[in-house]
Design a protein around this motif. Structure first.
Motif, PDB file in Angstrom:
ATOM      1  N   PHE A  86     -12.625   2.987  -8.462  1.00 55.36           N
ATOM      2  CA  PHE A  86     -11.691   3.012  -9.586  1.00 55.36           C
ATOM      3  C   PHE A  86     -11.022   4.379  -9.727  1.00 55.36           C
ATOM      4  CE2 PHE A  86     -14.595  -0.464 -10.455  1.00 55.36           C
ATOM      5  CZ  PHE A  86     -13.736  -1.473 -10.877  1.00 55.36           C
ATOM      6  N   ASP A  87     -10.907   5.075  -8.589  1.00 51.14           N
ATOM      7  CA  ASP A  87     -10.277   6.398  -8.596  1.00 51.14           C
ATOM      8  C   ASP A  87      -8.780   6.318  -8.861  1.00 51.14           C
ATOM      9  OD1 ASP A  87     -12.772   7.399  -7.941  1.00 51.14           O
ATOM     10  OD2 ASP A  87     -12.393   7.261  -5.791  1.00 51.14           O
ATOM     11  N   SER A  88      -8.168   5.253  -8.341  1.00 50.67           N
ATOM     12  CA  SER A  88      -6.730   5.074  -8.538  1.00 50.67           C
ATOM     13  C   SER A  88      -6.424   3.606  -8.745  1.00 50.67           C
ATOM     14  CB  SER A  88      -5.956   5.597  -7.324  1.00 50.67           C
ATOM     15  OG  SER A  88      -6.208   4.790  -6.183  1.00 50.67           O
ATOM     16  N   ALA A  89      -5.326   3.345  -9.424  1.00 49.83           N
ATOM     17  CA  ALA A  89      -4.938   1.962  -9.701  1.00 49.83           C
ATOM     18  C   ALA A  89      -4.671   1.201  -8.415  1.00 49.83           C
ATOM     19  CB  ALA A  89      -3.703   1.949 -10.599  1.00 49.83           C
ATOM     20  N   GLU A  90      -4.077   1.878  -7.438  1.00 48.59           N
ATOM     21  CA  GLU A  90      -3.751   1.230  -6.159  1.00 48.59           C
ATOM     22  C   GLU A  90      -5.010   0.822  -5.409  1.00 48.59           C
ATOM     23  OE1 GLU A  90      -1.349   2.190  -1.995  1.00 48.59           O
ATOM     24  OE2 GLU A  90      -1.295   3.625  -3.661  1.00 48.59           O
ATOM     25  N   GLN A  91      -6.014   1.716  -5.375  1.00 47.34           N
ATOM     26  CA  GLN A  91      -7.266   1.412  -4.690  1.00 47.34           C
ATOM     27  C   GLN A  91      -8.031   0.306  -5.406  1.00 47.34           C
ATOM     28  OE1 GLN A  91      -8.273   2.727  -1.677  1.00 47.34           O
ATOM     29  NE2 GLN A  91      -9.850   1.139  -1.809  1.00 47.34           N
ATOM     30  N   THR A  92      -8.037   0.353  -6.728  1.00 49.63           N
ATOM     31  CA  THR A  92      -8.708  -0.681  -7.524  1.00 49.63           C
ATOM     32  C   THR A  92      -8.099  -2.048  -7.250  1.00 49.63           C
ATOM     33  OG1 THR A  92      -9.184   0.902  -9.291  1.00 49.63           O
ATOM     34  CG2 THR A  92      -9.265  -1.437  -9.868  1.00 49.63           C
ATOM     35  N   GLN A  93      -6.775  -2.100  -7.247  1.00 50.85           N
ATOM     36  CA  GLN A  93      -6.074  -3.358  -6.985  1.00 50.85           C
ATOM     37  C   GLN A  93      -6.419  -3.897  -5.598  1.00 50.85           C
ATOM     38  OE1 GLN A  93      -1.808  -3.005  -7.084  1.00 50.85           O
ATOM     39  NE2 GLN A  93      -1.481  -5.201  -7.299  1.00 50.85           N
ATOM     40  N   LYS A  94      -6.465  -3.010  -4.615  1.00 50.66           N
ATOM     41  CA  LYS A  94      -6.782  -3.426  -3.250  1.00 50.66           C
ATOM     42  C   LYS A  94      -8.213  -3.946  -3.147  1.00 50.66           C
ATOM     43  CE  LYS A  94      -7.035  -1.756   1.521  1.00 50.66           C
ATOM     44  NZ  LYS A  94      -6.895  -0.584   2.420  1.00 50.66           N
ATOM     45  N   ASP A  95      -9.164  -3.241  -3.751  1.00 44.88           N
ATOM     46  CA  ASP A  95     -10.572  -3.653  -3.695  1.00 44.88           C
ATOM     47  C   ASP A  95     -10.784  -5.002  -4.380  1.00 44.88           C
ATOM     48  OD1 ASP A  95     -11.225  -1.370  -2.322  1.00 44.88           O
ATOM     49  OD2 ASP A  95     -11.924  -0.270  -4.083  1.00 44.88           O
ATOM     50  N   LEU A  96     -10.183  -5.158  -5.558  1.00 45.09           N
ATOM     51  CA  LEU A  96     -10.319  -6.419  -6.292  1.00 45.09           C
ATOM     52  C   LEU A  96      -9.678  -7.570  -5.526  1.00 45.09           C
ATOM     53  CD1 LEU A  96      -9.668  -5.299  -9.975  1.00 45.09           C
ATOM     54  CD2 LEU A  96     -11.844  -5.940  -8.952  1.00 45.09           C
ATOM     55  N   ARG A  97      -8.531  -7.318  -4.927  1.00 50.07           N
ATOM     56  CA  ARG A  97      -7.843  -8.351  -4.140  1.00 50.07           C
ATOM     57  C   ARG A  97      -8.708  -8.796  -2.961  1.00 50.07           C
ATOM     58  NH1 ARG A  97      -4.863  -8.619   0.522  1.00 50.07           N
ATOM     59  NH2 ARG A  97      -5.248  -6.399   0.875  1.00 50.07           N
ATOM     60  N   ASN A  98      -9.329  -7.833  -2.274  1.00 48.45           N
ATOM     61  CA  ASN A  98     -10.158  -8.159  -1.118  1.00 48.45           C
ATOM     62  C   ASN A  98     -11.404  -8.951  -1.507  1.00 48.45           C
ATOM     63  OD1 ASN A  98      -8.422  -6.931   0.662  1.00 48.45           O
ATOM     64  ND2 ASN A  98      -9.547  -5.004   0.760  1.00 48.45           N
ATOM     65  N   ILE A  99     -12.021  -8.571  -2.622  1.00 51.63           N
ATOM     66  CA  ILE A  99     -13.195  -9.310  -3.099  1.00 51.63           C
ATOM     67  C   ILE A  99     -12.808 -10.729  -3.487  1.00 51.63           C
ATOM     68  CG2 ILE A  99     -14.893  -9.465  -4.968  1.00 51.63           C
ATOM     69  CD1 ILE A  99     -14.983  -6.384  -4.937  1.00 51.63           C
ATOM     70  N   LEU A 100     -11.705 -10.852  -4.202  1.00 50.67           N
ATOM     71  CA  LEU A 100     -11.227 -12.168  -4.633  1.00 50.67           C
ATOM     72  C   LEU A 100     -10.911 -13.059  -3.435  1.00 50.67           C
ATOM     73  CD1 LEU A 100      -8.788 -12.804  -7.542  1.00 50.67           C
ATOM     74  CD2 LEU A 100      -8.387 -13.917  -5.368  1.00 50.67           C
ATOM     75  N   LEU A 101     -10.151 -12.542  -2.483  1.00 48.49           N
ATOM     76  CA  LEU A 101      -9.776 -13.334  -1.306  1.00 48.49           C
ATOM     77  C   LEU A 101     -10.982 -13.692  -0.458  1.00 48.49           C
ATOM     78  CD1 LEU A 101      -6.470 -11.541  -0.194  1.00 48.49           C
ATOM     79  CD2 LEU A 101      -6.702 -13.819  -1.218  1.00 48.49           C
ATOM     80  N   SER A 102     -11.890 -12.734  -0.290  1.00 52.20           N
ATOM     81  CA  SER A 102     -13.097 -12.984   0.500  1.00 52.20           C
ATOM     82  C   SER A 102     -13.918 -14.115  -0.109  1.00 52.20           C
ATOM     83  CB  SER A 102     -13.935 -11.708   0.585  1.00 52.20           C
ATOM     84  OG  SER A 102     -15.162 -11.953   1.219  1.00 52.20           O
ATOM     85  N   GLN A 370     -11.844 -10.934   7.608  1.00 54.50           N
ATOM     86  CA  GLN A 370     -11.484  -9.593   8.103  1.00 54.50           C
ATOM     87  C   GLN A 370      -9.988  -9.441   8.317  1.00 54.50           C
ATOM     88  OE1 GLN A 370     -13.836  -8.990  11.625  1.00 54.50           O
ATOM     89  NE2 GLN A 370     -15.782  -8.971  10.502  1.00 54.50           N
ATOM     90  N   LYS A 371      -9.354 -10.492   8.818  1.00 54.07           N
ATOM     91  CA  LYS A 371      -7.911 -10.442   9.078  1.00 54.07           C
ATOM     92  C   LYS A 371      -7.112 -10.375   7.780  1.00 54.07           C
ATOM     93  CE  LYS A 371      -7.735 -10.768  13.646  1.00 54.07           C
ATOM     94  NZ  LYS A 371      -7.101  -9.704  14.468  1.00 54.07           N
ATOM     95  N   ILE A 372      -7.548 -11.151   6.792  1.00 53.51           N
ATOM     96  CA  ILE A 372      -6.797 -11.237   5.543  1.00 53.51           C
ATOM     97  C   ILE A 372      -7.102 -10.073   4.605  1.00 53.51           C
ATOM     98  CG2 ILE A 372      -6.458 -12.615   3.443  1.00 53.51           C
ATOM     99  CD1 ILE A 372      -6.825 -15.109   5.148  1.00 53.51           C
ATOM    100  N   CYS A 373      -8.381  -9.671   4.576  1.00 50.07           N
ATOM    101  CA  CYS A 373      -8.793  -8.618   3.637  1.00 50.07           C
ATOM    102  C   CYS A 373      -8.766  -7.250   4.324  1.00 50.07           C
ATOM    103  CB  CYS A 373     -10.188  -8.921   3.103  1.00 50.07           C
ATOM    104  SG  CYS A 373     -10.304 -10.497   2.254  1.00 50.07           S
ATOM    105  N   LYS A 374      -7.607  -6.786   4.644  1.00 50.83           N
ATOM    106  CA  LYS A 374      -7.462  -5.471   5.286  1.00 50.83           C
ATOM    107  C   LYS A 374      -7.142  -4.419   4.231  1.00 50.83           C
ATOM    108  CE  LYS A 374      -5.908  -7.029   9.844  1.00 50.83           C
ATOM    109  NZ  LYS A 374      -4.811  -6.977  10.831  1.00 50.83           N
TER     110      LYS A 374
END
Length: 374
Positions: A86-102, A370-374
């Motif tokens: 949660f250091d940055s909004a961009e990183q948070t968004q990416k991490d949450l997106r990857n968890i959700l998609l996975s 792995q392909k989708i959650c980059k």
């Protein structure tokens, strides 16, 4: 009460979650088989324990759904809590997106294979079921089939090949909701968060009642993972003596579960449904993890059942309800009926998992993630 100072420190991790799933899947089969006399109408079922008690307890075992929902919300929240930055909004968004998609990919990949295998069986054993469920109007019937395969039939109110599939719509909703709930609880705190969700759950109504009644349950699952509540409950001492502490806690939590069962099955069942199914999983998880799943042998059995619970969840109703109804209840005694149905569903589930290994299905799923959650 005070925090435990003894060496017995409990945990609530993936194995404990599997144990709870193992218990919940047995409860689900009991619920579906004996929640009321209509379930075995015309069958020569012999009750040693009075029939009304079987029906009462089996109806209460509907809580297996809130247990599954609670575990799902807890697991996703724990994943977010332990792996998101949660250091940055961009990183948070990416991490949450990857968890959700996975989570979505793994959920649907597991469901779609079983869905298609059942449909292949139906082509030969019950070919008329496709037209009966989806109709014959092209391309509408194909659209219904695809929506059902994606677990969206209940959500979109379209035909479904099996009523049990409704839970996969709920599972998708849980995956989509939990990241939002997590961000909200971080922002406003636990008590305001639970209060807000409770107010919404009890004052706002939506057409899809099946999802709405578990909104508070999902929120409680998020809250428990966020605050590590289950572990804290298990590691709290009421009295100093470890032996007497376990004994007192056992009776208190068992009595609380019994009282909650009576209240849930009473006149306030429908009025406070979201409340009962939000509180019960917390007490149930704490009680089982501290006193039940620690029993050697039983723990391994429950982990084994929990590992295959997702497939059993789908398969058992095809046996019990759709195609082999008379066979299911031909074993006469309720315990025997449940054991046979569970055993057959388990064997078929194991076969499905072996098929996945043969065709490298899980490897394909991991590669897709792995392909989708980059």
């Amino acid at each position: 009460m005070k925090k435990s100072t003894t060496s017995s420190v409990h945990a609530f991790g993936s194995q404990e979650s599997l144990c709870l799933k193992g218990i919940a899947i047995v409860m689900l089969i009991c619920h579906h088989c004996f929640l009321g006399p209509a379930r075995y109408k015309g069958q020569a079922v012999t009750f040693i324990i009075p029939e009304n008690i079987w029906n009462y307890v089996a109806l209460f075992f509907k809580i297996c759904v809130c247990i599954f929902a609670f575990i799902s919300a807890y697991g996703i929240t724990w994943k977010i809590k332990s792996s998101c930055h949660f250091d940055s909004a961009e990183q948070t968004q990416k991490d949450l997106r990857n968890i959700l998609l996975s989570r979505l990919i793994r959920l649907l990949a597991s469901f779609i294979l079983v869905f298609l295998l059942v449909d292949v069986f139906a082509l030969f054993y019950d070919p008329g079921r496709f037209a009966e469920i989806y109709g014959t109007s092209f391309p509408v019937c194909i659209a219904y089939f695809i929506l059902d395969m994606l677990g969206l039939a209940q959500l979109l109110h379209t035909p479904t090949f099996l009523g049990t599939y409704w839970y996969y719509s709920l599972a998708i909703v849980i995956i989509l909701l939990v990241p939002c709930f997590y961000l909200l609880i971080r922002k406003i705190g636990t008590v305001p968060f639970l209060g807000l969700i409770a107010v919404i759950n009890f004052t706002v109504s939506i057409p899809n009642h099946n999802f709405w009644r578990y909104l508070l349950c999902i929120a409680v699952g998020v809250s428990c993972a966020y605050n590590n509540t289950i572990v804290k409950i298990m590691n709290w001492d009421i009295i100093k003596s470890q032996k007497w502490n376990h004994l007192v806690k056992f009776f208190i939590e068992f009595l609380l579960l019994f009282v909650l069962m009576v209240l849930r099955q009473g006149p306030l069942m429908d009025i406070l449904y979201p409340f009962w199914d939000a509180v019960i999983p917390v007490v149930f998880a704490s009680f089982c993890c501290e006193f039940i799943v620690i029993i050697p042998g039983l723990r391994q059995l429950l982990i084994f059942l929990g590992t295959y619970s997702a497939n059993i969840f789908i398969i058992h109703n095809y046996i019990r309800k759709v195609w082999f109804y008379d066979f299911t209840y031909s074993f006469k005694y309720p315990l025997l009926i449940v054991m046979v149905l569970l055993s057959i569903s388990l064997v078929l589930s194991i076969c499905i998992e072996q098929l996945k290994k043969i065709i490298h299905y899980n490897s394909f799923t991991c590669l897709l993630v792995q392909k989708i959650c980059k």
